[in-house]
Scaffold this motif. Sequence first.
Motif, PDB file in Angstrom:
ATOM      1  N   ILE A 102      59.457 -15.502  38.984  1.00  0.00           N
ATOM      2  CA  ILE A 102      60.349 -14.981  40.032  1.00  0.00           C
ATOM      3  C   ILE A 102      61.793 -15.247  39.612  1.00  0.00           C
ATOM      4  O   ILE A 102      62.183 -16.388  39.363  1.00  0.00           O
ATOM      5  N   SER A 103      62.585 -14.206  39.532  1.00  0.00           N
ATOM      6  CA  SER A 103      63.915 -14.373  38.936  1.00  0.00           C
ATOM      7  C   SER A 103      64.927 -15.000  39.852  1.00  0.00           C
ATOM      8  O   SER A 103      65.818 -15.711  39.406  1.00  0.00           O
ATOM      9  N   ASN A 104      64.811 -14.698  41.138  1.00  0.00           N
ATOM     10  CA  ASN A 104      65.791 -15.271  42.067  1.00  0.00           C
ATOM     11  C   ASN A 104      65.069 -15.834  43.273  1.00  0.00           C
ATOM     12  O   ASN A 104      64.629 -15.085  44.141  1.00  0.00           O
ATOM     13  N   GLU A 156      72.256  -5.599  32.216  1.00  0.00           N
ATOM     14  CA  GLU A 156      71.970  -4.205  32.552  1.00  0.00           C
ATOM     15  C   GLU A 156      70.508  -4.064  32.975  1.00  0.00           C
ATOM     16  O   GLU A 156      69.617  -4.569  32.304  1.00  0.00           O
ATOM     17  N   HIS A 157      70.280  -3.412  34.122  1.00  0.00           N
ATOM     18  CA  HIS A 157      68.922  -3.201  34.611  1.00  0.00           C
ATOM     19  C   HIS A 157      68.810  -1.824  35.249  1.00  0.00           C
ATOM     20  O   HIS A 157      69.821  -1.156  35.495  1.00  0.00           O
ATOM     21  N   PHE A 158      67.552  -1.495  35.585  1.00  0.00           N
ATOM     22  CA  PHE A 158      67.249  -0.224  36.239  1.00  0.00           C
ATOM     23  C   PHE A 158      67.999  -0.122  37.575  1.00  0.00           C
ATOM     24  O   PHE A 158      68.322  -1.132  38.207  1.00  0.00           O
ATOM     25  N   GLY A 160      67.233   0.495  40.565  1.00  0.00           N
ATOM     26  CA  GLY A 160      66.684  -0.062  41.808  1.00  0.00           C
ATOM     27  C   GLY A 160      66.779  -1.577  41.925  1.00  0.00           C
ATOM     28  O   GLY A 160      66.468  -2.145  42.968  1.00  0.00           O
ATOM     29  N   LYS A 161      67.226  -2.257  40.862  1.00  0.00           N
ATOM     30  CA  LYS A 161      67.228  -3.729  40.947  1.00  0.00           C
ATOM     31  C   LYS A 161      68.379  -4.178  41.851  1.00  0.00           C
ATOM     32  O   LYS A 161      69.535  -3.945  41.557  1.00  0.00           O
ATOM     33  N   LYS A 162      68.035  -4.851  42.936  1.00  0.00           N
ATOM     34  CA  LYS A 162      69.051  -5.179  43.942  1.00  0.00           C
ATOM     35  C   LYS A 162      69.733  -6.507  43.657  1.00  0.00           C
ATOM     36  O   LYS A 162      70.906  -6.706  43.949  1.00  0.00           O
ATOM     37  N   SER A 165      70.835 -10.398  37.987  1.00  0.00           N
ATOM     38  CA  SER A 165      69.841 -10.932  37.060  1.00  0.00           C
ATOM     39  C   SER A 165      69.772 -12.460  37.101  1.00  0.00           C
ATOM     40  O   SER A 165      70.777 -13.148  36.856  1.00  0.00           O
ATOM     41  N   GLY A 166      68.585 -12.946  37.402  1.00  0.00           N
ATOM     42  CA  GLY A 166      68.384 -14.400  37.390  1.00  0.00           C
ATOM     43  C   GLY A 166      68.593 -14.967  35.996  1.00  0.00           C
ATOM     44  O   GLY A 166      69.067 -16.091  35.822  1.00  0.00           O
ATOM     45  N   THR A 167      68.286 -14.157  35.003  1.00  0.00           N
ATOM     46  CA  THR A 167      68.496 -14.568  33.602  1.00  0.00           C
ATOM     47  C   THR A 167      69.972 -14.786  33.327  1.00  0.00           C
ATOM     48  O   THR A 167      70.370 -15.798  32.761  1.00  0.00           O
ATOM     49  N   ALA A 168      70.788 -13.816  33.780  1.00  0.00           N
ATOM     50  CA  ALA A 168      72.236 -13.915  33.530  1.00  0.00           C
ATOM     51  C   ALA A 168      72.811 -15.145  34.226  1.00  0.00           C
ATOM     52  O   ALA A 168      73.658 -15.855  33.674  1.00  0.00           O
TER      53      ALA A 168
END
Length: 262
Positions: A102-104, A156-158, A160-162, A165-168
């Motif tokens: 889970i990213s966030n 950068e993501h699709f 629809g990603k609200k 980025s949890g990665t960033a």
Amino acid sequence: MIKIGLFGFGQTGSVVAGEIIRDSQCKLEWVIRQSPKNSSDYASLLLGFEHLEGKIVHIRDVNFDQFFKENQVDVIIDFSSSSSVSVYSSAVKYGCKIVSAISNYETKDINQLKQLSQEAAVLYSPNITVGINFLMEASKLLQKIAPHADIEIIEEHFRGKKDVSGTALRIAEQLGLDKSEHVNSIRVGGIVGKHEVVFGLPNQTIRIIHESHNRAAFGQGAIYAAKWIMGKEKGLYSMEQALSLMMNAPNDEIQSEPVAPL
Ligand SMILES: NC(=O)C1=CN([C@@H]2O[C@H](COP(=O)(O)OP(=O)(O)OC[C@H]3O[C@@H](n4cnc5c(N)ncnc54)[C@H](OP(=O)(O)O)[C@@H]3O)[C@@H](O)[C@H]2O)C=CC1
Ligand SMILES: O=C(O)C1=N[C@H](C(=O)O)C[C@H](O)C1
């Protein structure tokens, strides 16, 4: 054989399910999802396989204590949402380990996950690809070499990603940057996931980039993490730790064949 239970069958979970089914060392026991869609179907049949593997279960139909007792797995892999953590506690009673992608997380949920790691082995990674962890290590090394560089992170993501980025956010944290000032988000088309760390120096710019071209990258990383966590005691682990043997091995010990799929 590692028995795996999967939370989430969305745009990522459905691809991860296929990777698990293809892996000869893993068996997908079940998939829990939020809606009744495909309930009682098998993920394997929905994904074009001929055998039965990975029964789809609607979360509303689940009495979790009974379900986890009767459908015990070695590892739960989670590609659903922050709230799923609330039911893990019933599973870890039976020795189950957790790999969360889970990213966030909501604050209350990440705190519950950390609490759970006091009684079970939990690996949490906002980006569970092997490659992004090399980007993080390379960025930390470059920052040491060029401590005065300007640094910006571009994710950068699709469309629809609200969420950001949890990665960033994790990269910013590891580089000691203000997440609110140095993470730049782009939402276009169907980009699966691209992260770029830009180091600005007086006469040159250095860019370290990782791109996920297919969500199978997340499946491969999650499977690597599931195999790694099998031998671990209770505690909270990161993907960096799971890869540490590979990343810290002296050159002459690095195997010719990658120990984990890149
Ligand atoms: N760490 C990593 O490397 C990566 C992390 N992710 C993360 O994975 C998560 C899912 O991403 P994505 O697949 O794009 O999202 P989707 O919205 O496409 O899919 C989410 C899935 O989770 C299910 N779901 C939602 N809440 C619950 C719940 N409480 N219990 C069980 N199932 C639930 C949904 O069920 P239903 O379909 O029935 O509505 C759906 O199948 C996100 O947090 C994303 O950031 C994604 C890619 C890589
Ligand atoms: O939502 C996604 O898809 C992804 N989320 C993760 C994130 O938020 O960092 C990782 C990956 O980039 C894809």
